[in-house]
Design a protein around this motif. Structure first.
Motif, PDB file in Angstrom:
ATOM      1  N   TYR A 126       0.906  -1.410   0.088  1.00 39.83           N
ATOM      2  CA  TYR A 126       0.079  -0.459   0.194  1.00 39.83           C
ATOM      3  C   TYR A 126       0.976   1.477  -0.534  1.00 39.83           C
ATOM      4  CZ  TYR A 126      -3.747   3.042   1.380  1.00 39.83           C
ATOM      5  OH  TYR A 126      -5.245   3.930   0.856  1.00 39.83           O
ATOM      6  N   GLY A 127       0.886   1.754  -1.075  1.00 41.82           N
ATOM      7  CA  GLY A 127       1.919   3.505  -1.432  1.00 41.82           C
ATOM      8  C   GLY A 127       3.499   2.560  -1.425  1.00 41.82           C
ATOM      9  N   ALA A 128       4.262   3.450  -1.606  1.00 36.21           N
ATOM     10  CA  ALA A 128       5.958   3.176  -1.650  1.00 36.21           C
ATOM     11  C   ALA A 128       6.810   2.909  -0.079  1.00 36.21           C
ATOM     12  CB  ALA A 128       5.800   4.674  -2.490  1.00 36.21           C
ATOM     13  N   ILE A 129       7.400   2.567  -0.553  1.00 33.00           N
ATOM     14  CA  ILE A 129       8.494   1.873   0.595  1.00 33.00           C
ATOM     15  C   ILE A 129       9.742   2.913   0.791  1.00 33.00           C
ATOM     16  CG2 ILE A 129      10.064   0.660   1.079  1.00 33.00           C
ATOM     17  CD1 ILE A 129       9.109  -1.703  -0.545  1.00 33.00           C
ATOM     18  N   ASP A 130       9.573   4.069   1.342  1.00 33.40           N
ATOM     19  CA  ASP A 130      10.122   4.958   1.973  1.00 33.40           C
ATOM     20  C   ASP A 130      11.226   4.796   2.911  1.00 33.40           C
ATOM     21  OD1 ASP A 130       9.144   7.153   0.643  1.00 33.40           O
ATOM     22  OD2 ASP A 130       7.539   6.936   2.058  1.00 33.40           O
ATOM     23  N   VAL A 131      12.946   5.114   2.508  1.00 40.46           N
ATOM     24  CA  VAL A 131      14.260   4.522   3.121  1.00 40.46           C
ATOM     25  C   VAL A 131      14.450   6.012   3.630  1.00 40.46           C
ATOM     26  CG1 VAL A 131      16.361   3.464   3.060  1.00 40.46           C
ATOM     27  CG2 VAL A 131      14.539   2.831   2.354  1.00 40.46           C
ATOM     28  N   PHE A 132      15.133   6.564   5.013  1.00 38.08           N
ATOM     29  CA  PHE A 132      15.598   7.182   5.284  1.00 38.08           C
ATOM     30  C   PHE A 132      17.092   7.256   6.182  1.00 38.08           C
ATOM     31  CE2 PHE A 132      11.469   8.451   4.907  1.00 38.08           C
ATOM     32  CZ  PHE A 132      11.071   9.647   4.520  1.00 38.08           C
ATOM     33  N   GLU A 133      18.107   7.867   6.625  1.00 39.72           N
ATOM     34  CA  GLU A 133      19.083   8.130   7.369  1.00 39.72           C
ATOM     35  C   GLU A 133      18.125   9.018   7.849  1.00 39.72           C
ATOM     36  OE1 GLU A 133      23.155   9.250   6.821  1.00 39.72           O
ATOM     37  OE2 GLU A 133      22.999   8.805   4.670  1.00 39.72           O
ATOM     38  N   GLY A 134      18.348   8.880   9.764  1.00 37.80           N
ATOM     39  CA  GLY A 134      18.021   9.384  10.544  1.00 37.80           C
ATOM     40  C   GLY A 134      16.045   9.577  10.486  1.00 37.80           C
ATOM     41  N   VAL A 135      15.351  11.080  10.508  1.00 32.90           N
ATOM     42  CA  VAL A 135      14.813  10.977  10.876  1.00 32.90           C
ATOM     43  C   VAL A 135      13.880  11.882   8.704  1.00 32.90           C
ATOM     44  CG1 VAL A 135      12.472  12.468  11.681  1.00 32.90           C
ATOM     45  CG2 VAL A 135      14.392  11.313  12.698  1.00 32.90           C
ATOM     46  N   LEU A 136      15.207  12.602   8.720  1.00 29.26           N
ATOM     47  CA  LEU A 136      14.035  13.797   7.820  1.00 29.26           C
ATOM     48  C   LEU A 136      15.225  12.736   5.932  1.00 29.26           C
ATOM     49  CD1 LEU A 136      14.647  17.629   9.439  1.00 29.26           C
ATOM     50  CD2 LEU A 136      12.794  16.450   8.573  1.00 29.26           C
ATOM     51  N   VAL A 137      16.492  13.118   6.420  1.00 25.09           N
ATOM     52  CA  VAL A 137      17.269  12.310   4.959  1.00 25.09           C
ATOM     53  C   VAL A 137      16.396  11.867   4.173  1.00 25.09           C
ATOM     54  CG1 VAL A 137      19.858  12.656   4.148  1.00 25.09           C
ATOM     55  CG2 VAL A 137      18.258  13.716   6.342  1.00 25.09           C
ATOM     56  N   SER A 138      16.113  11.633   3.310  1.00 21.87           N
ATOM     57  CA  SER A 138      16.023  10.407   1.997  1.00 21.87           C
ATOM     58  C   SER A 138      16.620  10.183   1.595  1.00 21.87           C
ATOM     59  CB  SER A 138      14.466  11.472   1.250  1.00 21.87           C
ATOM     60  OG  SER A 138      13.844  10.137   0.037  1.00 21.87           O
ATOM     61  N   THR A 139      17.066   8.823   1.503  1.00 20.86           N
ATOM     62  CA  THR A 139      17.916   8.185   0.663  1.00 20.86           C
ATOM     63  C   THR A 139      16.896   7.490  -0.957  1.00 20.86           C
ATOM     64  OG1 THR A 139      18.735   7.302   2.984  1.00 20.86           O
ATOM     65  CG2 THR A 139      18.793   6.200   0.885  1.00 20.86           C
ATOM     66  N   GLY A 140      15.938   7.491  -0.846  1.00 22.36           N
ATOM     67  CA  GLY A 140      15.123   7.134  -1.623  1.00 22.36           C
ATOM     68  C   GLY A 140      13.966   6.658  -1.324  1.00 22.36           C
ATOM     69  N   TYR A 141      12.449   5.739  -2.418  1.00 19.72           N
ATOM     70  CA  TYR A 141      12.196   4.833  -1.969  1.00 19.72           C
ATOM     71  C   TYR A 141      11.602   4.710  -3.802  1.00 19.72           C
ATOM     72  CZ  TYR A 141       9.907   7.976  -6.039  1.00 19.72           C
ATOM     73  OH  TYR A 141       9.174   8.164  -7.441  1.00 19.72           O
ATOM     74  N   ALA A 142      11.082   3.203  -3.360  1.00 15.53           N
ATOM     75  CA  ALA A 142      10.997   1.611  -3.954  1.00 15.53           C
ATOM     76  C   ALA A 142       9.440   2.098  -4.179  1.00 15.53           C
ATOM     77  CB  ALA A 142      11.562   1.102  -3.907  1.00 15.53           C
ATOM     78  N   GLU A 143       9.332   1.047  -5.450  1.00 15.77           N
ATOM     79  CA  GLU A 143       7.807   1.163  -5.547  1.00 15.77           C
ATOM     80  C   GLU A 143       7.346  -0.961  -5.098  1.00 15.77           C
ATOM     81  OE1 GLU A 143       4.797   2.676  -6.115  1.00 15.77           O
ATOM     82  OE2 GLU A 143       6.509   4.588  -6.912  1.00 15.77           O
TER      83      GLU A 143
END
Length: 334
Positions: A126-143
């Protein structure tokens, strides 16, 4: 004493009716699932049903022992992060799976049914898979689930920058850090940048020898700012937060940090601090891999947010030096 059997019978009938209504009401309000049942079901889902490119395996086993090799946590998300607007709506029912590995983390949702019917139908992301460093820094996302391992394989590069600026906030070094100030930030500096600062310190000592003062505190022109943060009020930031990162073609990363000056604070009767908007400015640290860690190799300081317009590079701050000797030529020609 005369007993009124008719009255007693009526009371008994009323009590039984009330009790049956309460039981019926409780039964109708009871959900057709529990969080424990939902999580148990989600753990056993075949990953092939979520991503057809994957071989059959239990979701829990794939996340822990398969390519992600992640630490995981499970919880129920009874509306799949949707904000309920009606009690009569049959919302999607999800399990939230949190994961983390080597400084990267995030979560994704798996829909397993609906809030009114419980577990029903084939499970799906349900939706994308979000990956972060810490709380705010986006590494990327996957479908797709199969893209998660590659995101978790990305190095965590921002931690050193965050820690460096926490020390800058704590100590507010002016000019070249020395003593305890340098000891506090040394673990986050590259070998090249540390050696440049040491050479600049020797040049400053040479300047003092050429320009003696009673207290021996003279510094070259322009060396009285915050080398890592800026001039004036920017030399003493009161808060710092890493916001994003950009990978460069040479394998280094640019890490953006947002800083706040003292005048941005609202004093709420000595309670929790809050910040006015519009005061933030940015610094951009270049980090490189060194002995298996990402170290700060240089910093570009901007006057405002976002990172555009006038700026200066930390490594260009020592005009007038010829290595460890003060010549003043670059400062005069600047």
């Amino acid at each position: 004493m005369i007993r009124d059997d008719g009255w007693d019978g009526l009371m008994k009938t009323c009590l039984l009716t009330l009790l049956s209504l309460l039981v019926a009401s409780s039964s109708s309000a009871q959900l057709p699932y529990t969080e424990k049942q939902l999580i148990s079901y989600a753990k056993s889902i075949d990953v092939k049903t979520l991503d057809h490119s994957l071989a059959s395996q239990r979701l829990e086993d794939w996340l822990q022992s398969g390519p992600p090799h992640a630490r995981i946590g499970w919880s129920m998300e009874d509306t799949c992060d949707l904000k309920p607007v009606s009690d009569s709506t049959d919302y999607p029912l999800c399990t939230r799976i949190g994961f983390s590995r080597n400084g990267q983390g995030g979560f994704f949702l798996v829909q397993v049914g609906t809030t009114r019917t419980g577990i029903v139908g084939p499970p799906q992301l349900y939706g994308a898979i979000d990956v972060f460093e810490g709380v705010l820094v986006s590494t990327g996302y996957a479908e797709r689930l199969s893209d998660l391992p590659a995101l978790l394989d990305q190095p965590a590069v921002t931690g050193g920058v965050q820690k460096l600026y926490e020390e800058i906030v704590a100590h507010h070094p002016i000019g070249i850090p020395t003593g305890t100030e340098m000891a506090a930030i040394r673990p986050y500096l590259s070998k090249r940048l540390y050696e440049q600062l040491q050479t600049a310190q020797a040049c400053q000592d040479d300047y003092k020898g050429q320009h003696p003062t009673p207290r021996g505190t003279s510094k070259p022109p322009g060396w009285k700012s915050g080398l890592f943060s800026g001039e004036g009020s920017h030399a003493s930031p009161v808060a710092a937060l890493v916001a994003r990162k950009e990978k460069q073609n040479d394998g280094s990363y640019l890490v953006y940090a947002e800083l706040e000056p003292l005048e941005a604070i609202i004093d709420r009767a000595h309670g929790p601090r809050a910040f006015y908007g519009g005061y933030t400015w940015q610094v951009v640290a270049r980090v490189i891999s060194e002995n298996g860690q990402f170290m700060v190799d240089d910093v570009r300081i901007f006057d405002r947010f976002p990172a555009e317009g006038p700026s200066r590079l930390l490594s260009d701050s020592f005009a007038g030096c010829d290595h460890s000797h003060w010549t003043g030529q670059a400062a005069e020609n600047k």
